[in-house]
Design an enzyme around this catalytic site. Sequence first.
Site: not given
Length: 324
Positions: A9, A198
């Site tokens: 991320n 997500d």
Amino acid sequence: RIMRPDDANIAGNVHGGTILKMIEEAGAIISTRHCNSQAGEPCVAALARVERTDFLSPMCIGEVANVSAEITYTSRHSVEVQVNVMSENILTGAKKVTNKATLWYVPLSLKNVNKVVEVPPIQYARKEQEDEGKKRYEEQKLDRLETKQRNGDVILPVINPEPHTVGYSQSSLIHLVGPSDCTLLGFVHGGVTMKLMDEVAGIVAARHCKTNIVTASVDAINFHEKIKKGCVITVSGRMTFTSNKSMEIEVFVDADPFVDEPRERYRAVSAFFTYVSLSKEGKPLPVPQLLTETEDEKRRFEEGKGRYLQTKAKRQAQLQQSAQ
């Protein structure tokens, strides 16, 4: 497998959706293997539900993810799988558990995707294990039914929304389901869907906080209906509740079967994701209070608050048991 930069991320840790996808792959492998362990109709295990999943510790790029799965209960037409995820620092040898998850699969015939085949039974070490598994099976079956009944909501765009309102952070992602997203039966892998969910939940959380955010937990993910190759799916997310240090985000997936399909748009998946806000040093930050404007938003906020308090009470009870 080793975690690489494309698994990261923006903070440099492994993306929560990547871990969810690995968990689902492990569950699908062991379930499909078990359901084909005896002579009978060939089948593929399809994900029906993921129980609450906590992200116990972040996983870093360069670490090795070890994912292990075990079948813990079988009914006539479903399989319960427990999956554990452990990260290993291959430079120091240090290991830590990052995730524990429970998944439910249903075996679908390769010849007829609408046919659910029978599951071979497993041997239990003691009778109590079978009784406990049956109780979990009945509870998840009831919860899936209740969730499906309240799945009529849609997310509509808001013009010039105020910061920290539901409309300000809500997000949607549109994805065309291709062959690489699908199982042997031509339906979407559950892990692919969870990763997209997500991503959307992460965008909602980041828009609300304007900080680095990470997935803290995922409440039960219910797969209500299959999504076929060629469908266009819309993954939508909206903030439902905030505490001082966490955010609950409702995410659902709608499918449009527009290729050779007369069927109308339908709700395929739904779940609640919980995120926390972190500083650059990885320390928890206060979360801005969600501003609710409509009666529906206020109702969803109170429902989210109830889930938050229930989870908090369970966690405290577990800590007390551990201390004893």
